[in-house]
Design a protein around this motif. Structure first.
Motif, PDB file in Angstrom:
ATOM      1  N   GLU A 254       0.843  -1.020   0.156  1.00 48.08           N
ATOM      2  CA  GLU A 254      -0.127  -0.040   0.008  1.00 48.08           C
ATOM      3  C   GLU A 254       0.829   1.137  -0.103  1.00 48.08           C
ATOM      4  OE1 GLU A 254      -3.491   2.060   2.687  1.00 48.08           O
ATOM      5  OE2 GLU A 254      -2.749   0.024   3.193  1.00 48.08           O
ATOM      6  N   HIS A 255       2.013   1.349   0.567  1.00 44.95           N
ATOM      7  CA  HIS A 255       2.792   2.517   0.836  1.00 44.95           C
ATOM      8  C   HIS A 255       3.936   2.466  -0.295  1.00 44.95           C
ATOM      9  CE1 HIS A 255       1.089   4.073   4.407  1.00 44.95           C
ATOM     10  NE2 HIS A 255       1.086   2.559   4.944  1.00 44.95           N
ATOM     11  N   SER A 256       3.934   1.472  -1.385  1.00 50.43           N
ATOM     12  CA  SER A 256       5.017   1.512  -2.241  1.00 50.43           C
ATOM     13  C   SER A 256       4.402   2.067  -3.412  1.00 50.43           C
ATOM     14  CB  SER A 256       5.250   0.188  -2.720  1.00 50.43           C
ATOM     15  OG  SER A 256       3.916  -0.547  -3.522  1.00 50.43           O
ATOM     16  N   ARG A 257       5.116   2.400  -4.539  1.00 55.16           N
ATOM     17  CA  ARG A 257       4.952   2.963  -5.882  1.00 55.16           C
ATOM     18  C   ARG A 257       3.361   2.478  -6.235  1.00 55.16           C
ATOM     19  NH1 ARG A 257       5.549   1.910 -11.148  1.00 55.16           N
ATOM     20  NH2 ARG A 257       5.639   3.647 -12.678  1.00 55.16           N
ATOM     21  N   VAL A 258       3.230   1.095  -6.180  1.00 53.92           N
ATOM     22  CA  VAL A 258       2.042   0.533  -6.679  1.00 53.92           C
ATOM     23  C   VAL A 258       0.792   0.936  -5.819  1.00 53.92           C
ATOM     24  CG1 VAL A 258       1.027  -1.824  -7.094  1.00 53.92           C
ATOM     25  CG2 VAL A 258       3.234  -1.460  -7.389  1.00 53.92           C
ATOM     26  N   GLY A 259       0.960   0.902  -4.678  1.00 54.57           N
ATOM     27  CA  GLY A 259      -0.245   1.475  -3.768  1.00 54.57           C
ATOM     28  C   GLY A 259      -0.454   2.729  -3.911  1.00 54.57           C
ATOM     29  N   ARG A 260       0.511   3.801  -4.148  1.00 55.57           N
ATOM     30  CA  ARG A 260       0.191   5.183  -4.680  1.00 55.57           C
ATOM     31  C   ARG A 260      -0.485   5.211  -5.958  1.00 55.57           C
ATOM     32  NH1 ARG A 260       5.196   5.548  -2.109  1.00 55.57           N
ATOM     33  NH2 ARG A 260       6.275   5.934  -4.051  1.00 55.57           N
ATOM     34  N   ALA A 261      -0.274   4.505  -6.852  1.00 59.17           N
ATOM     35  CA  ALA A 261      -0.771   4.348  -8.215  1.00 59.17           C
ATOM     36  C   ALA A 261      -2.340   3.772  -8.019  1.00 59.17           C
ATOM     37  CB  ALA A 261      -0.101   3.449  -9.171  1.00 59.17           C
ATOM     38  N   TRP A 262      -2.643   2.875  -7.043  1.00 57.01           N
ATOM     39  CA  TRP A 262      -3.923   2.473  -6.958  1.00 57.01           C
ATOM     40  C   TRP A 262      -4.846   3.537  -6.427  1.00 57.01           C
ATOM     41  CZ3 TRP A 262      -2.177  -2.501  -4.027  1.00 57.01           C
ATOM     42  CH2 TRP A 262      -2.107  -3.754  -4.944  1.00 57.01           C
ATOM     43  N   LEU A 263      -4.118   4.338  -5.325  1.00 55.65           N
ATOM     44  CA  LEU A 263      -4.838   5.442  -4.942  1.00 55.65           C
ATOM     45  C   LEU A 263      -5.334   6.393  -5.973  1.00 55.65           C
ATOM     46  CD1 LEU A 263      -3.345   5.940  -1.423  1.00 55.65           C
ATOM     47  CD2 LEU A 263      -5.527   4.698  -1.797  1.00 55.65           C
ATOM     48  N   ALA A 264      -4.251   6.780  -6.900  1.00 50.06           N
ATOM     49  CA  ALA A 264      -4.387   7.812  -7.909  1.00 50.06           C
ATOM     50  C   ALA A 264      -5.685   7.230  -8.840  1.00 50.06           C
ATOM     51  CB  ALA A 264      -3.294   8.016  -8.593  1.00 50.06           C
ATOM     52  N   VAL A 265      -5.601   6.169  -9.242  1.00 51.17           N
ATOM     53  CA  VAL A 265      -6.774   5.389 -10.052  1.00 51.17           C
ATOM     54  C   VAL A 265      -8.066   5.476  -9.450  1.00 51.17           C
ATOM     55  CG1 VAL A 265      -7.367   3.137 -11.344  1.00 51.17           C
ATOM     56  CG2 VAL A 265      -5.024   4.076 -11.375  1.00 51.17           C
ATOM     57  N   ARG A 266      -8.040   5.266  -8.169  1.00 52.44           N
ATOM     58  CA  ARG A 266      -9.258   5.252  -7.390  1.00 52.44           C
ATOM     59  C   ARG A 266      -9.924   6.778  -7.473  1.00 52.44           C
ATOM     60  NH1 ARG A 266      -9.563   4.663  -1.160  1.00 52.44           N
ATOM     61  NH2 ARG A 266      -8.939   6.604  -1.270  1.00 52.44           N
ATOM     62  N   GLU A 267      -9.164   7.570  -7.121  1.00 59.49           N
ATOM     63  CA  GLU A 267      -9.553   8.986  -7.088  1.00 59.49           C
ATOM     64  C   GLU A 267      -9.844   9.483  -8.466  1.00 59.49           C
ATOM     65  OE1 GLU A 267      -9.935  10.411  -4.043  1.00 59.49           O
ATOM     66  OE2 GLU A 267      -9.137   8.614  -3.258  1.00 59.49           O
ATOM     67  N   ASP A 268      -9.194   9.435  -9.402  1.00 55.09           N
ATOM     68  CA  ASP A 268      -9.517   9.919 -10.650  1.00 55.09           C
ATOM     69  C   ASP A 268      -8.884   9.302 -11.775  1.00 55.09           C
ATOM     70  OD1 ASP A 268      -9.809  11.332 -13.054  1.00 55.09           O
ATOM     71  OD2 ASP A 268     -10.366  13.122 -11.998  1.00 55.09           O
ATOM     72  N   GLU A 269      -9.533   8.130 -12.579  1.00 56.05           N
ATOM     73  CA  GLU A 269      -8.453   7.436 -13.421  1.00 56.05           C
ATOM     74  C   GLU A 269      -7.929   8.336 -14.662  1.00 56.05           C
ATOM     75  OE1 GLU A 269      -9.487   3.643 -16.198  1.00 56.05           O
ATOM     76  OE2 GLU A 269     -10.459   3.882 -14.407  1.00 56.05           O
TER      77      GLU A 269
ATOM     78  N   ALA B 198      -4.083   8.758 -15.406  1.00 58.37           N
ATOM     79  CA  ALA B 198      -3.489   8.734 -16.753  1.00 58.37           C
ATOM     80  C   ALA B 198      -2.584   9.884 -17.378  1.00 58.37           C
ATOM     81  CB  ALA B 198      -4.488   8.203 -17.755  1.00 58.37           C
ATOM     82  N   VAL B 199      -3.186  11.021 -17.035  1.00 57.24           N
ATOM     83  CA  VAL B 199      -2.607  12.145 -17.532  1.00 57.24           C
ATOM     84  C   VAL B 199      -1.385  12.415 -16.898  1.00 57.24           C
ATOM     85  CG1 VAL B 199      -2.553  14.774 -17.705  1.00 57.24           C
ATOM     86  CG2 VAL B 199      -4.622  13.394 -18.366  1.00 57.24           C
ATOM     87  N   MET B 200      -1.108  12.026 -15.638  1.00 61.10           N
ATOM     88  CA  MET B 200       0.001  12.134 -14.971  1.00 61.10           C
ATOM     89  C   MET B 200       1.053  11.170 -15.088  1.00 61.10           C
ATOM     90  SD  MET B 200      -0.311  14.870 -13.397  1.00 61.10           S
ATOM     91  CE  MET B 200       1.208  15.046 -12.317  1.00 61.10           C
ATOM     92  N   GLY B 201       0.733  10.251 -16.028  1.00 60.39           N
ATOM     93  CA  GLY B 201       1.684   9.112 -16.440  1.00 60.39           C
ATOM     94  C   GLY B 201       1.512   7.867 -15.634  1.00 60.39           C
ATOM     95  N   VAL B 202       0.495   7.612 -15.160  1.00 58.97           N
ATOM     96  CA  VAL B 202      -0.001   6.243 -14.289  1.00 58.97           C
ATOM     97  C   VAL B 202      -0.746   5.445 -15.336  1.00 58.97           C
ATOM     98  CG1 VAL B 202      -1.236   5.126 -12.348  1.00 58.97           C
ATOM     99  CG2 VAL B 202       0.229   7.304 -11.869  1.00 58.97           C
ATOM    100  N   TYR B 203      -0.571   4.441 -15.727  1.00 57.31           N
ATOM    101  CA  TYR B 203      -1.355   3.476 -16.609  1.00 57.31           C
ATOM    102  C   TYR B 203      -2.322   2.666 -15.860  1.00 57.31           C
ATOM    103  CZ  TYR B 203      -2.168   0.303 -20.666  1.00 57.31           C
ATOM    104  OH  TYR B 203      -2.601  -0.455 -21.365  1.00 57.31           O
ATOM    105  N   PRO B 204      -3.588   3.401 -15.947  1.00 51.89           N
ATOM    106  CA  PRO B 204      -4.426   2.717 -14.888  1.00 51.89           C
ATOM    107  C   PRO B 204      -4.756   1.263 -15.201  1.00 51.89           C
ATOM    108  CG  PRO B 204      -5.348   4.868 -16.197  1.00 51.89           C
ATOM    109  CD  PRO B 204      -4.086   4.360 -16.601  1.00 51.89           C
ATOM    110  N   PHE B 205      -4.679   0.753 -16.452  1.00 54.67           N
ATOM    111  CA  PHE B 205      -5.348  -0.684 -16.835  1.00 54.67           C
ATOM    112  C   PHE B 205      -4.175  -1.519 -16.359  1.00 54.67           C
ATOM    113  CE2 PHE B 205      -4.685  -4.530 -19.459  1.00 54.67           C
ATOM    114  CZ  PHE B 205      -6.027  -4.906 -19.326  1.00 54.67           C
TER     115      PHE B 205
END
Length: 392
Positions: free
Chosen positions: A246-261, A265-272
């Protein structure tokens, strides 16, 4: 009446917040003592209310499910609570962290249970076929430890196979697809008689000591305490793993996808990609819990994996507090323990459950112990709704 309940809930939240702040302010050595005390308590729970010599402590003894007439074995109920906590932690990865509504989690639970049944039981059609093909003795079967790895691998693969074509959907559409997945697994298990024995089920599912036998000294069918200790050990290991994740890069990416997919994606996180990771990790934890369930019961059949249980799994996360492992664990324990302790009201179980869900949604929509981030989100949304001008 509602105002009084809301006031009492605010006082409860204030107390929990104060306790949390004090805990975070403690030095590390005091936190270590607290963690050790919690571990001792968890592993001592099967003996709750009992003293050496068979003496009982009246107040604590009343909490045990075997203290009432017709109540189930206390250690057995604790094992079920531990399994449900493991399920809730896995589903929290999908629902609470990644924001994906999965109503078919029972499918992964069933795959984990059938993994140990199909490859570990001598009564399995799969094991019998392998014995005939390779001229193996009739007592041969895959060992319990290898079945554990198979359960995790197969459920992760099934999570990827389910998520690959469906995770481009969102909201209710994804929920409907996952609900269908859970039903497909149950129907296949019922109809594939040549593989799963169909409605007859599979017996003689092994535990750590092998198939059920009177010679098993630790993991037998009668004494459930070793099974509870095994399950709680897995729970603690998974808590550490998921917390670090949860506190890793993957966990932060999950939270970003949950808040606004879209923003993620615009910020460089690949949601899929990260949603697929969440599905795979959640599936693995669901498979692990199903594996332990099948090993403990030594028998499974398709009727044990119905849609009602899948909805109950989601309710654990919603009631406890989506996104908070302590909250979802509390929700799992309450929904597993309370129906067993209050068996006198068994006929009204679903009525009480429904009323409790309605009250939680009205008075505490973020759950009993929500994550701090989730609580702030709901508070901000409520403030925005109050400030918004009324439309005539």
């Amino acid at each position: 009446m509602i105002d009084k309940i809301r006031s009492a809930d605010r006082r409860r939240v204030g107390i929990l917040t104060s306790v949390g702040d004090r805990w975070r302010a403690l030095p590390k050595w005091q936190k270590a003592i607290g963690v050790v005390a919690l571990l001792v308590f968890l592993y001592h729970l099967p003996y709750l209310g009992k003293l050496p010599g068979g003496l009982m402590i009246p107040g604590l003894n009343n909490l045990r499910t075997d203290s009432i007439e017709g109540g189930n074995n206390w250690a057995g109920v604790l094992f079920v609570c531990a399994i449900y906590v493991l399920v809730a932690i896995g589903l929290n990865v999908v629902v609470g962290l990644a924001g994906l509504l999965d109503l078919g989690y029972i499918g992964f639970f069933a795959i984990g249970a059938y993994s140990v049944a199909l490859f570990g039981s001598v009564n399995s059609p799969v094991v019998k076929w392998i014995q005939q093909e390779f001229n193996l003795p009739p007592t041969w079967a895959v060992t319990w430890g290898i079945c554990l790895l198979l359960a995790i691998v197969l459920t992760m693969i099934s999570g990827v196979l389910l998520g690959w074509p469906t995770l481009r959907l969102r909201g209710d559409y994804l929920a409907i697809v996952t609900l269908g997945f859970g039903e497909i697994i149950r129907i296949v298990a019922r109809n594939a008689t040549g593989v799963t024995n169909g409605p007859v089920g599979i017996s003689a599912i092994p535990g750590p000591e092998g198939p059920p036998s009177a010679d098993n000294k630790v993991f037998g069918l009668i004494d459930a305490k070793p099974w509870y200790w095994l399950a709680i050990t897995f729970v603690l290991l998974m808590v550490v793993l998921v917390r670090r994740l949860e506190h890793s890069r993957v966990g932060r990416a999950w939270l970003a996808v949950r808040e606004d997919e879209d923003a993620a994606a615009v910020m460089g996180v690949y949601p899929f990609k990260f949603k697929l990771w969440a599905f795979a990790m959640g599936a693995a934890l669901g498979g692990l819990s199903g594996f332990l369930f099948g090993s403990r019961n030594a028998f499974i059949d398709p009727t044990q994996f119905n849609a009602n249980l899948s909805i109950l799994f989601v309710a654990m996360v919603v009631v406890g507090g989506s996104g908070n492992m302590i909250g979802v664990s509390l929700g799992a324990v309450l929904l597993a323990y309370l129906p067993e302790r209050f068996r006198d009201f068994a006929d009204y179980r679903w009525l009480v459950f429904g009323l409790a869900m309605v009250l939680v949604m009205i008075l505490r929509p973020q759950g009993l112990i929500p994550s701090r981030r989730r609580a702030r989100e709901l508070k901000d949304r409520a403030a925005e709704a109050e400030e918004a001008p009324a439309h005539v």
